[in-house]
Design an enzyme around this catalytic site. Structure first.
Site, mmCIF file in Angstrom:
data_model
loop_
_atom_site.group_PDB
_atom_site.id
_atom_site.type_symbol
_atom_site.label_atom_id
_atom_site.label_comp_id
_atom_site.label_asym_id
_atom_site.label_seq_id
_atom_site.Cartn_x
_atom_site.Cartn_y
_atom_site.Cartn_z
ATOM 1 N N SER A 1 11.989 -11.259 13.651
ATOM 2 C CA SER A 1 13.085 -10.586 14.252
ATOM 3 C C SER A 1 13.625 -11.240 15.434
ATOM 4 O O SER A 1 13.142 -11.834 16.246
ATOM 5 C CB SER A 1 12.540 -9.147 14.656
ATOM 6 O OG SER A 1 13.409 -8.537 15.319
ATOM 7 N N TYR B 1 6.337 -3.379 19.106
ATOM 8 C CA TYR B 1 6.785 -3.968 18.036
ATOM 9 C C TYR B 1 7.131 -5.275 18.154
ATOM 10 O O TYR B 1 6.725 -6.257 17.352
ATOM 11 C CB TYR B 1 7.784 -3.045 17.278
ATOM 12 C CG TYR B 1 8.590 -3.739 16.113
ATOM 13 C CD1 TYR B 1 8.061 -4.058 15.156
ATOM 14 C CD2 TYR B 1 9.967 -4.137 16.733
ATOM 15 C CE1 TYR B 1 8.752 -4.663 14.294
ATOM 16 C CE2 TYR B 1 10.518 -4.763 15.804
ATOM 17 C CZ TYR B 1 10.164 -5.136 14.540
ATOM 18 O OH TYR B 1 10.749 -5.726 13.439
ATOM 19 N N LYS C 1 5.775 -9.171 16.605
ATOM 20 C CA LYS C 1 6.495 -10.247 16.064
ATOM 21 C C LYS C 1 6.281 -11.515 16.684
ATOM 22 O O LYS C 1 6.075 -12.438 15.943
ATOM 23 C CB LYS C 1 7.957 -9.842 15.952
ATOM 24 C CG LYS C 1 8.309 -9.135 15.040
ATOM 25 C CD LYS C 1 7.845 -9.142 13.738
ATOM 26 C CE LYS C 1 7.990 -8.148 12.619
ATOM 27 N NZ LYS C 1 7.418 -8.370 11.234
ATOM 28 N N ARG D 1 20.461 4.413 25.234
ATOM 29 C CA ARG D 1 19.000 4.491 24.586
ATOM 30 C C ARG D 1 18.137 3.594 25.511
ATOM 31 O O ARG D 1 18.534 2.221 25.267
ATOM 32 C CB ARG D 1 18.876 4.443 22.972
ATOM 33 C CG ARG D 1 17.802 4.369 22.371
ATOM 34 C CD ARG D 1 17.548 4.289 20.964
ATOM 35 N NE ARG D 1 18.085 2.990 20.538
ATOM 36 C CZ ARG D 1 18.200 2.378 19.107
ATOM 37 N NH1 ARG D 1 17.724 3.431 18.180
ATOM 38 N NH2 ARG D 1 18.473 1.382 18.723
ATOM 39 N N ASN E 1 0.744 -1.191 -0.042
ATOM 40 C CA ASN E 1 0.035 -0.030 -0.124
ATOM 41 C C ASN E 1 0.643 1.281 -0.069
ATOM 42 O O ASN E 1 0.297 2.636 0.110
ATOM 43 C CB ASN E 1 -0.980 -0.125 1.196
ATOM 44 C CG ASN E 1 -0.419 0.076 2.563
ATOM 45 O OD1 ASN E 1 0.819 -0.006 2.625
ATOM 46 N ND2 ASN E 1 -0.926 -0.083 3.454
HETATM 47 N N1 UFG Z 1 22.689 3.624 17.642
HETATM 48 C C1 UFG Z 1 23.283 4.421 18.229
HETATM 49 N N2 UFG Z 1 23.013 5.544 17.674
HETATM 50 C C2 UFG Z 1 21.935 6.023 16.576
HETATM 51 C C3 UFG Z 1 21.404 4.753 16.364
HETATM 52 C C4 UFG Z 1 21.421 3.414 17.066
HETATM 53 O O1 UFG Z 1 24.154 4.378 18.668
HETATM 54 O O2 UFG Z 1 21.747 6.985 16.070
HETATM 55 C C5 UFG Z 1 22.826 2.209 18.166
HETATM 56 C C6 UFG Z 1 21.729 1.473 19.102
HETATM 57 O O3 UFG Z 1 21.978 2.085 20.377
HETATM 58 C C7 UFG Z 1 22.128 0.072 19.079
HETATM 59 C C8 UFG Z 1 22.624 -0.056 17.423
HETATM 60 O O4 UFG Z 1 23.102 1.220 17.338
HETATM 61 O O5 UFG Z 1 23.241 -0.107 19.942
HETATM 62 C C9 UFG Z 1 21.803 -0.619 16.662
HETATM 63 O O6 UFG Z 1 20.701 0.021 16.594
HETATM 64 P P1 UFG Z 1 19.515 0.025 15.753
HETATM 65 O O7 UFG Z 1 18.282 0.998 16.074
HETATM 66 O O8 UFG Z 1 20.113 0.122 14.170
HETATM 67 O O9 UFG Z 1 19.089 -1.520 15.656
HETATM 68 P P2 UFG Z 1 18.278 -2.277 16.871
HETATM 69 O O10 UFG Z 1 19.426 -3.294 17.220
HETATM 70 O O11 UFG Z 1 17.951 -1.308 18.112
HETATM 71 O O12 UFG Z 1 17.035 -2.849 16.364
HETATM 72 C C10 UFG Z 1 16.846 -3.506 15.243
HETATM 73 C C11 UFG Z 1 15.927 -3.557 14.380
HETATM 74 C C12 UFG Z 1 14.248 -3.767 14.939
HETATM 75 C C13 UFG Z 1 14.496 -4.978 15.802
HETATM 76 C C14 UFG Z 1 15.789 -5.222 16.701
HETATM 77 C C15 UFG Z 1 15.926 -6.458 17.317
HETATM 78 O O13 UFG Z 1 15.695 -2.000 13.980
HETATM 79 O O14 UFG Z 1 13.471 -3.848 14.198
HETATM 80 O O15 UFG Z 1 16.981 -4.822 15.934
HETATM 81 O O16 UFG Z 1 17.121 -6.401 18.380
HETATM 82 F F1 UFG Z 1 13.485 -5.286 16.391
#
Ligand code: UFG
Length: 338
Positions: free
Chosen positions: A126, A151, A155, A296, A34
């Site tokens: 995930s 979210y 899943k 975070r 969509n």
């Molecule tokens: N990070 C930073 N700065 C940023 C963004 C992210 O330091 O601006 C760090 C986060 O703290 C984390 C790492 O980069 O340590 C990865 O972060 P992401 O947001 O890229 O990915 P996540 O591991 O948090 O999340 C991903 C997917 C989700 C899923 C999750 C499962 O985006 O869909 O993995 O663990 F659910």
């Protein structure tokens, strides 16, 4: 005759790369999208890269009537169900949006599959279903922990919807692919990630900062119990991830009866945020403006896959490196208008 595969969310980030690999492997892709978080030009790019046309059903995959009407004369051999909302932070602010969309679309797809007598499903899950695992690398037998976000809960529930459906005696073969952290873009730089607004994920934030769209990257937390104090993830090239879907379908199409399994799709390697930043700077010869910041909320300290089950069951393993992923991510970013 090519087998017809319905790909929900096929214009999205992982969906588009998967359609290219599916078509290259000889399947015919029917995309339902969509365009709520994707762009129409992606369909042309998929066709250009794959050298074949795709069919498009524009609409919501929770709309059973639409799907049944459009597909009543088509034999659907398999479904890959990507379509879902995926922003972790947004899901905490607006949980009903996530429950309504992600759960309804999954149950609608199952009803449509039952009606059309389609028995093969690959579900986009995930590694978030594991939360912070007790043991690393994380295997498929690790417990599913309480999710960190609505979210993540969608899943988990969708995986349960699928297993409940099979337990009810319905004929279905299904694999939940539990993705670790997909990054990068197609090496042609014709398709890639198109984040809406300020990216939440690390790599698009890095590439936008390098492109001057964002002023500075903040590394969320430098006091974790890891080699350099920053969080560890298993970053997988999106093309490798796309190929895992093709292998999953090949596997299902060869099986008889009903089955369900969940499979980790990762590289098996953990990389820290600092390593990602350093590697990005090195392979692309760019300087990144970044600072260390607070943790975070909701982040797990470290998570990376034991990817051996995927190799055993599907004959799949990741082939592309972090270096290649980050080069491709940057090449893609440079094609986007600022
Ligand atoms: N990070 C930073 N700065 C940023 C963004 C992210 O330091 O601006 C760090 C986060 O703290 C984390 C790492 O980069 O340590 C990865 O972060 P992401 O947001 O890229 O990915 P996540 O591991 O948090 O999340 C991903 C997917 C989700 C899923 C999750 C499962 O985006 O869909 O993995 O663990 F659910």
């Amino acid at each position: 005759m090519s087998k017809n595969i319905l790909v929900t969310g096929g214009a999205g980030y992982i969906g588009s790369h998967t359609c290219v690999e599916l078509i290259k492997a000889g399947y015919h892709a029917i995309i339902v999208d969509n365009f709520s978080n994707s762009e129409k030009f992606v369909i042309d790019r998929i066709e250009e890269l794959a050298g074949k046309s795709v069919e498009l059903i524009e609409g919501d995959c929770a709309d059973e009537r639409l799907l049944l009407e459009k597909l009543s004369k088509t034999k659907i051999d398999g479904v890959i169900h990507f379509a879902a909302y995926k922003a972790v932070g947004e899901s905490s602010k607006d949980p009903l949006k996530y429950y309504t969309n992600n759960l309804n679309s999954t149950s609608s797809i199952l009803k449509v599959m039952e009606e059309l007598k389609c028995e093969n499903l690959v579900f986009s899950s995930s590694c978030t279903v594991y939360g912070q695992p007790d043991q690393l690398p994380v295997t498929e037998t690790s417990p599913v922990k309480p999710a960190e976000s609505p979210y993540g809960r969608t899943k988990q529930i969708c995986e349960n919807i699928i297993t409940d459906f099979i337990d009810a005696g319905k004929k279905l073969k299904a694999l939940s692919l539990r993705y670790f952290n997909p990054i990068g873009a197609h090496p042609s730089a014709k398709i890639g990630e198109l984040p809406l607004g300020v990216p939440n994920n690390l790599v698009p934030f890095i590439t936008q900062t390098a492109a001057g769209i964002r002023e500075k990257l903040t590394v969320f937390g430098s006091d974790y119990d890891t080699k350099d104090g920053t969080c560890i993830r298993d970053y997988i090239h999106v093309v490798d991830l796309a190929k895992a879907h093709v292998k999953a379908l090949d596997y299902l199409l060869k099986k008889e009866g009903s089955l369900y399994d969940a499979i980790n799709i990762g590289t098996g390697e953990g990389s820290s945020v600092k390593e990602v930043v350093d590697t990005f700077e090195k392979v692309n010869e760019v300087k990144l403006n970044y600072q260390m910041g607070d943790r975070r909320p909701g982040d797990v300290e470290k998570v990376y896959a034991d990817a051996s089950y995927a190799e055993k069951v599907l004959g799949w393993k990741a082939e592309l490196s972090l270096e290649e992923s980050l080069k491709d991510a940057w090449r893609w970013q440079k094609t986007l208008k600022v």
